[in-house]
Design an enzyme around this catalytic site. Structure first.
Site, PDB file in Angstrom:
ATOM      1  N   HIS A  73     -76.983 -42.432 150.026  1.00 21.07           N
ATOM      2  CA  HIS A  73     -77.115 -43.632 150.104  1.00 21.07           C
ATOM      3  C   HIS A  73     -76.466 -44.562 148.878  1.00 21.07           C
ATOM      4  O   HIS A  73     -76.154 -45.206 148.888  1.00 21.07           O
ATOM      5  CB  HIS A  73     -77.821 -44.286 150.686  1.00 21.07           C
ATOM      6  CG  HIS A  73     -77.856 -45.684 151.892  1.00 21.07           C
ATOM      7  ND1 HIS A  73     -76.768 -46.384 152.136  1.00 21.07           N
ATOM      8  CD2 HIS A  73     -78.302 -46.785 150.550  1.00 21.07           C
ATOM      9  CE1 HIS A  73     -76.769 -47.316 152.335  1.00 21.07           C
ATOM     10  NE2 HIS A  73     -77.858 -47.210 151.944  1.00 21.07           N
ATOM     11  N   LYS A 105     -70.522 -59.279 154.010  1.00 18.73           N
ATOM     12  CA  LYS A 105     -71.840 -59.448 155.056  1.00 18.73           C
ATOM     13  C   LYS A 105     -73.422 -60.334 154.579  1.00 18.73           C
ATOM     14  O   LYS A 105     -73.159 -59.815 153.317  1.00 18.73           O
ATOM     15  CB  LYS A 105     -72.584 -58.725 155.850  1.00 18.73           C
ATOM     16  CG  LYS A 105     -72.684 -57.222 155.262  1.00 18.73           C
ATOM     17  CD  LYS A 105     -73.513 -56.047 155.377  1.00 18.73           C
ATOM     18  CE  LYS A 105     -73.835 -55.363 155.098  1.00 18.73           C
ATOM     19  NZ  LYS A 105     -73.938 -54.005 156.087  1.00 18.73           N
ATOM     20  N   GLY A 132     -73.325 -52.145 163.865  1.00 13.45           N
ATOM     21  CA  GLY A 132     -72.667 -52.964 164.179  1.00 13.45           C
ATOM     22  C   GLY A 132     -71.958 -53.786 163.569  1.00 13.45           C
ATOM     23  O   GLY A 132     -71.056 -54.300 163.456  1.00 13.45           O
ATOM     24  N   ASP A 192     -67.505 -45.757 154.592  1.00 14.90           N
ATOM     25  CA  ASP A 192     -69.126 -45.578 154.347  1.00 14.90           C
ATOM     26  C   ASP A 192     -69.643 -44.426 154.371  1.00 14.90           C
ATOM     27  O   ASP A 192     -68.716 -43.588 154.658  1.00 14.90           O
ATOM     28  CB  ASP A 192     -69.186 -46.682 155.635  1.00 14.90           C
ATOM     29  CG  ASP A 192     -70.441 -47.835 155.282  1.00 14.90           C
ATOM     30  OD1 ASP A 192     -70.687 -47.282 154.321  1.00 14.90           O
ATOM     31  OD2 ASP A 192     -70.774 -48.281 156.282  1.00 14.90           O
ATOM     32  N   GLN A 201     -83.439 -46.225 152.068  1.00 17.28           N
ATOM     33  CA  GLN A 201     -85.319 -46.854 151.564  1.00 17.28           C
ATOM     34  C   GLN A 201     -85.660 -46.309 150.240  1.00 17.28           C
ATOM     35  O   GLN A 201     -86.288 -45.575 149.671  1.00 17.28           O
ATOM     36  CB  GLN A 201     -86.414 -46.700 152.582  1.00 17.28           C
ATOM     37  CG  GLN A 201     -85.985 -47.150 153.420  1.00 17.28           C
ATOM     38  CD  GLN A 201     -88.641 -47.202 154.418  1.00 17.28           C
ATOM     39  OE1 GLN A 201     -88.797 -46.420 153.719  1.00 17.28           O
ATOM     40  NE2 GLN A 201     -87.872 -47.926 155.272  1.00 17.28           N
ATOM     41  N   ASP A 239     -68.858 -53.941 153.213  1.00 20.39           N
ATOM     42  CA  ASP A 239     -69.893 -54.279 152.620  1.00 20.39           C
ATOM     43  C   ASP A 239     -70.010 -53.991 151.258  1.00 20.39           C
ATOM     44  O   ASP A 239     -69.415 -53.254 150.770  1.00 20.39           O
ATOM     45  CB  ASP A 239     -72.044 -54.311 152.819  1.00 20.39           C
ATOM     46  CG  ASP A 239     -71.926 -52.850 153.705  1.00 20.39           C
ATOM     47  OD1 ASP A 239     -71.074 -51.696 151.878  1.00 20.39           O
ATOM     48  OD2 ASP A 239     -72.322 -52.235 153.594  1.00 20.39           O
TER      49      ASP A 239
END
Length: 234
Positions: free
Chosen positions: A53, A116, A149, A142, A20, A93
């Site tokens: 992130h 994706k 998923g 990643d 976030q 991604d």
């Protein structure tokens, strides 16, 4: 702080709420900024963390942030266990393409990317492979794996496109909900994490590398006022 500590250093290998980091739609919270504000208000003078992130989260703090990278333990693993002769680095991604490109540039090997489209949070709609993986040993890179998923769907698609093998490496092992079952049932040969978050599951495909030496040496240098630039491999 109330006991008159000269310095307070927060060592946070996995920074929670890191996803976030921005307002992607109206009326949503920026959780990463809130956590940063709480730590700052509590009185930290410095933060040591790993693989945020998004790099811009460092700007949420008004104190120095030492942003370490798991690549210093992941890259030797890839070089020794996978080898470089037939290696291709992949991003699951578009958001992770910069990270994957850094790995491919370091090893001087090709990079491919999975594109994706999400139907809703933690749910993947369509996915496509951009690049050639036929006959290659592919390593997906990643920063974290949550429900697994994305990473498992990417691995299955890569194998369908003719890859020789597919592995995954991620810094943070969230592995929530059905993640272990998904990894076990997927085309992944193995998936490697650091121990920034302890893995509590039992999937035999999960491998763990320790970051204890990386953090211990960084803490030692910070406490002795020594340079820590060499700790930032990439």
């Amino acid at each position: 702080k109330r006991a008159s500590a000269a310095q307070i250093v927060a060592v946070v290998p996995y920074f929670g709420w890191a996803r976030q980091d921005r307002k992607d739609k109206p009326r949503v919270a920026i959780g990463a900024k809130l956590v940063a504000d709480m730590l700052s208000k509590a009185g930290i003078d410095r933060l040591i963390t790993m693989d945020l992130h998004a790099d811009q989260i460092q700007g949420f703090f008004d104190c120095p942030v030492d942003h370490l990278y798991a690549s210093s333990v992941i890259m030797p693993y890839i070089a020794n266990e996978v080898g470089l002769d037939n290696l291709v680095i992949a991003s699951p991604d578009a958001g992770g393409s910069k990270r994957a490109y850094t790995y491919s540039k370091y090893f001087n090997v090709p990079m491919v990317m999975c594109d994706k489209h999400r139907d809703k949070p933690n749910s993947i709609g369509e996915m496509f492979i951009i690049g050639d993986v036929e006959g290659k040993d592919v390593v997906l890179i990643d920063d974290m794996v949550d429900t697994a998923g994305t990473i498992t769907k990417a691995a299955n698609l890569i194998m369908e496109k003719g890859a020789k093998s597919v592995r995954a490496c991620a810094s943070h092992c969230v592995m929530s909900g059905p993640a272990s079952e998904r990894v076990e049932a997927s085309a992944l040969k193995e998936i490697m994490f650091t121990d920034s978050i302890p893995y509590r599951g039992s999937c035999p495909k999960v491998k763990t590398l320790t970051i204890s030496n990386l953090f211990a040496e960084t803490i030692r240098r910070v406490m002795n006022n020594e340079p820590i630039s060499s700790q930032f491999l990439i």
